[in-house]
Design an enzyme around this catalytic site. Structure first.
Site, PDB file in Angstrom:
ATOM      1  N   GLU A 266     -22.839 -26.795  -4.402  1.00 45.01           N
ATOM      2  CA  GLU A 266     -22.691 -26.166  -5.715  1.00 45.01           C
ATOM      3  C   GLU A 266     -23.621 -24.959  -5.825  1.00 45.01           C
ATOM      4  O   GLU A 266     -24.608 -24.854  -5.099  1.00 45.01           O
ATOM      5  CB  GLU A 266     -23.015 -27.175  -6.826  1.00 45.01           C
ATOM      6  CG  GLU A 266     -21.978 -28.272  -6.950  1.00 45.01           C
ATOM      7  CD  GLU A 266     -22.228 -29.180  -8.152  1.00 45.01           C
ATOM      8  OE1 GLU A 266     -23.186 -28.932  -8.917  1.00 45.01           O
ATOM      9  OE2 GLU A 266     -21.467 -30.142  -8.320  1.00 45.01           O
TER      10      GLU A 266
ATOM     11  N   ASP B 144       5.214   0.001   3.923  1.00 51.36           N
ATOM     12  CA  ASP B 144       6.318  -0.705   3.272  1.00 51.36           C
ATOM     13  C   ASP B 144       6.480  -0.238   1.834  1.00 51.36           C
ATOM     14  O   ASP B 144       5.681   0.529   1.320  1.00 51.36           O
ATOM     15  CB  ASP B 144       6.089  -2.227   3.319  1.00 51.36           C
ATOM     16  CG  ASP B 144       4.734  -2.606   2.742  1.00 51.36           C
ATOM     17  OD1 ASP B 144       4.131  -1.775   2.039  1.00 51.36           O
ATOM     18  OD2 ASP B 144       4.267  -3.725   3.002  1.00 51.36           O
TER      19      ASP B 144
ATOM     20  N   HIS C 185      -3.340  -5.299  -5.816  1.00 52.51           N
ATOM     21  CA  HIS C 185      -2.011  -5.402  -5.203  1.00 52.51           C
ATOM     22  C   HIS C 185      -1.016  -5.835  -6.279  1.00 52.51           C
ATOM     23  O   HIS C 185      -0.820  -7.019  -6.531  1.00 52.51           O
ATOM     24  CB  HIS C 185      -2.047  -6.400  -4.052  1.00 52.51           C
ATOM     25  CG  HIS C 185      -0.760  -6.415  -3.294  1.00 52.51           C
ATOM     26  ND1 HIS C 185      -0.530  -5.631  -2.189  1.00 52.51           N
ATOM     27  CD2 HIS C 185       0.386  -7.092  -3.507  1.00 52.51           C
ATOM     28  CE1 HIS C 185       0.691  -5.832  -1.752  1.00 52.51           C
ATOM     29  NE2 HIS C 185       1.270  -6.721  -2.538  1.00 52.51           N
TER      30      HIS C 185
ATOM     31  N   ARG D  21       7.615  -9.497   7.323  1.00 51.45           N
ATOM     32  CA  ARG D  21       6.476 -10.304   7.787  1.00 51.45           C
ATOM     33  C   ARG D  21       7.011 -11.514   8.538  1.00 51.45           C
ATOM     34  O   ARG D  21       7.826 -12.271   8.037  1.00 51.45           O
ATOM     35  CB  ARG D  21       5.609 -10.726   6.592  1.00 51.45           C
ATOM     36  CG  ARG D  21       4.334 -11.403   7.038  1.00 51.45           C
ATOM     37  CD  ARG D  21       3.259 -11.430   5.977  1.00 51.45           C
ATOM     38  NE  ARG D  21       2.493 -10.204   5.832  1.00 51.45           N
ATOM     39  CZ  ARG D  21       1.580  -9.774   6.675  1.00 51.45           C
ATOM     40  NH1 ARG D  21       1.308 -10.459   7.772  1.00 51.45           N
ATOM     41  NH2 ARG D  21       0.927  -8.664   6.437  1.00 51.45           N
TER      42      ARG D  21
ATOM     43  N   ARG E  91      -1.703 -11.014  -4.076  1.00 55.86           N
ATOM     44  CA  ARG E  91      -0.482 -10.923  -3.261  1.00 55.86           C
ATOM     45  C   ARG E  91       0.454 -12.109  -3.478  1.00 55.86           C
ATOM     46  O   ARG E  91       1.655 -11.988  -3.306  1.00 55.86           O
ATOM     47  CB  ARG E  91      -0.855 -10.785  -1.774  1.00 55.86           C
ATOM     48  CG  ARG E  91      -1.385  -9.414  -1.434  1.00 55.86           C
ATOM     49  CD  ARG E  91      -1.904  -9.336  -0.030  1.00 55.86           C
ATOM     50  NE  ARG E  91      -3.157 -10.053   0.140  1.00 55.86           N
ATOM     51  CZ  ARG E  91      -3.838 -10.127   1.278  1.00 55.86           C
ATOM     52  NH1 ARG E  91      -3.371  -9.534   2.346  1.00 55.86           N
ATOM     53  NH2 ARG E  91      -4.976 -10.786   1.342  1.00 55.86           N
ATOM     54  N   GLN E  92      -0.098 -13.263  -3.841  1.00 55.03           N
ATOM     55  CA  GLN E  92       0.767 -14.427  -4.132  1.00 55.03           C
ATOM     56  C   GLN E  92       1.204 -14.280  -5.595  1.00 55.03           C
ATOM     57  O   GLN E  92       0.650 -14.907  -6.504  1.00 55.03           O
ATOM     58  CB  GLN E  92      -0.009 -15.736  -3.896  1.00 55.03           C
ATOM     59  CG  GLN E  92       0.786 -17.010  -4.183  1.00 55.03           C
ATOM     60  CD  GLN E  92       1.812 -17.355  -3.106  1.00 55.03           C
ATOM     61  OE1 GLN E  92       1.691 -16.934  -1.968  1.00 55.03           O
ATOM     62  NE2 GLN E  92       2.837 -18.111  -3.468  1.00 55.03           N
TER      63      GLN E  92
ATOM     64  N   LYS F  68       8.968  -3.211   6.154  1.00 51.52           N
ATOM     65  CA  LYS F  68       8.204  -4.229   6.889  1.00 51.52           C
ATOM     66  C   LYS F  68       8.803  -5.605   6.658  1.00 51.52           C
ATOM     67  O   LYS F  68       9.133  -5.955   5.534  1.00 51.52           O
ATOM     68  CB  LYS F  68       6.751  -4.199   6.392  1.00 51.52           C
ATOM     69  CG  LYS F  68       5.855  -5.249   7.012  1.00 51.52           C
ATOM     70  CD  LYS F  68       4.385  -4.998   6.667  1.00 51.52           C
ATOM     71  CE  LYS F  68       3.942  -5.729   5.437  1.00 51.52           C
ATOM     72  NZ  LYS F  68       2.510  -5.595   5.160  1.00 51.52           N
TER      73      LYS F  68
ATOM     74  N   ASP G 244     -25.440 -29.783  -1.929  1.00 50.49           N
ATOM     75  CA  ASP G 244     -24.057 -30.287  -1.992  1.00 50.49           C
ATOM     76  C   ASP G 244     -23.024 -29.166  -2.064  1.00 50.49           C
ATOM     77  O   ASP G 244     -21.830 -29.424  -2.217  1.00 50.49           O
ATOM     78  CB  ASP G 244     -23.894 -31.221  -3.201  1.00 50.49           C
ATOM     79  CG  ASP G 244     -24.139 -30.516  -4.524  1.00 50.49           C
ATOM     80  OD1 ASP G 244     -24.396 -29.290  -4.513  1.00 50.49           O
ATOM     81  OD2 ASP G 244     -24.067 -31.177  -5.573  1.00 50.49           O
TER      82      ASP G 244
HETATM   83  C1  R5P Z   1       0.687  -6.549   1.920  1.00 51.86           C
HETATM   84  O1  R5P Z   1       1.539  -6.636   1.123  1.00 51.86           O
HETATM   85  C2  R5P Z   1      -0.487  -5.620   1.837  1.00 51.86           C
HETATM   86  O2  R5P Z   1      -0.205  -4.453   1.154  1.00 51.86           O
HETATM   87  C3  R5P Z   1      -0.996  -5.294   3.231  1.00 51.86           C
HETATM   88  O3  R5P Z   1      -0.022  -4.516   3.909  1.00 51.86           O
HETATM   89  C4  R5P Z   1      -1.245  -6.541   4.007  1.00 51.86           C
HETATM   90  O4  R5P Z   1      -1.977  -7.454   3.236  1.00 51.86           O
HETATM   91  C5  R5P Z   1      -1.986  -6.240   5.290  1.00 51.86           C
HETATM   92  O5  R5P Z   1      -2.223  -7.440   5.966  1.00 51.86           O
HETATM   93  P1  R5P Z   1      -2.409  -7.480   7.540  1.00 51.86           P
HETATM   94  O6  R5P Z   1      -3.535  -6.547   7.897  1.00 51.86           O
HETATM   95  O7  R5P Z   1      -2.760  -8.923   7.824  1.00 51.86           O
HETATM   96  O8  R5P Z   1      -1.104  -7.098   8.157  1.00 51.86           O
END
Ligand code: R5P
Length: 291
Positions: A41, A169, A129, A194, A96-97, A192, A39
């Site tokens: 798990e 960035d 991160h 996104r 990252r979130q 950068k 299942d």
């Molecule tokens: C973002 O804030 C991270 O530091 C990386 O720059 C990012 O996660 C890279 O993701 P990707 O390869 O999809 O551009």
């Protein structure tokens, strides 16, 4: 209680890193067994001497099932009598979130941090991160600590013959600064935006270099490294290499990065990948301390 019985407990998918860590830290290394039920798990089994400290090792890329299994292993270690249980997650996901970017979203960094902080006495990772917080312990309250990969990356950067290190960035700036300082090289970072999961727009400051190394903590789609390489080529840089700490590399990512002009792609060994070229177990062993 003596700490001499401390073992490194390794999930199979992180076995190479775990063995390197165990060897470097002078500990024994034993496997964590995982059984998957029909299942979906998981059942994990561990073996620890009662009263010993335990170091559980797993990189948590492709994270959802792995996170649950790591929490189960933490519970199993405590029930088997382990004293202090440390999680070493060379790659820690969901960092990252770190904010509610759109209404209705979670702060995944905090939610995952709470889970891990509740299950372990200490959580060590490499180059987490961390953008909106300065220390991992702000998200993982019980002993969260992010270890810088900069000393190992700087030693590698010095061998490349590069005359510039470049971060995509502002989020990469602390890492780029630390590597640049330790390697004795100049460093710059770009800006950068996104545009989507795999699309970014990137601008670099004016620069003059012959051979640049792009540095970032994570490569996933490869969009960030590819855009940085294209910007460097526009600036007249002749040779471009790239180093990332965590080699997530989605399908097609390394081809995309090479097509943008990156000659050599190298990663730290926090996530097993053919690009692994920089060992970070010694940095983790140093933080774990002596026998
Ligand atoms: C973002 O804030 C991270 O530091 C990386 O720059 C990012 O996660 C890279 O993701 P990707 O390869 O999809 O551009």
């Amino acid at each position: 209680m003596t700490r001499s019985g401390t073992r490194v407990h390794a999930f199979a998918d992180s076995a190479r890193f775990a063995r390197d860590l165990a060897r470097t830290a002078g500990r024994g290394c034993v496997p964590v067994r995982v059984h998957r039920f029909p299942d979906g798990e998981s059942l994990v089994r561990v073996a620890t001497p009662p009263g010993a400290d335990a170091i559980l090792v797993r990189a948590l890329h492709d994270p959802n099932a792995k996170l649950v299994e790591v929490l189960l292993a933490g519970d199993a270690l405590r029930r088997a009598g382990a004293r202090r249980v440390t999680l070493v997650a060379p790659y820690l996901p969901y960092m990252r979130q770190d904010a509610v970017f759109r209404p209705g979203e979670p702060v995944s960094q905090r939610a995952v941090g709470r889970l891990l902080g509740g299950a372990f006495d200490r959580v060590l990772t490499v180059e987490a991160h961390l953008h909106r917080i300065r220390r991992l312990s702000e998200a993982v309250h019980a002993g969260g600590e992010s270890i810088s990969a900069a000393p190992a990356v700087a030693a590698w950067a010095r061998t490349t013959g590069a005359d510039l290190v470049v971060g995509p960035d502002v989020e990469s700036a602390p890492f780029v600064r630390a590597v640049a300082r330790a390697a004795g090289l100049p460093g710059v970072v770009g800006r950068k935006d996104r545009l989507g999961d795999a699309r970014v727009r990137l601008r670099l400051p004016a620069l003059a270099a012959r051979h640049a190394v792009i540095l970032d903590d994570i490569a996933a789609s490869g969009g960030t490294l590819a855009a940085t390489a294209l910007a460097l080529r526009r600036a007249g840089v002749r040779r471009i290499d790239a180093l990332v700490v965590h080699a997530i590399f989605a399908r097609g990512a390394t081809a995309r990065i090479r097509a943008a002009g990156v000659r050599r792609i190298v990663s730290c060994d926090t996530i097993p990948h053919p690009t692994n070229g920089v060992r970070v177990a010694p940095l983790v062993a140093a933080v774990l301390g002596g026998r």
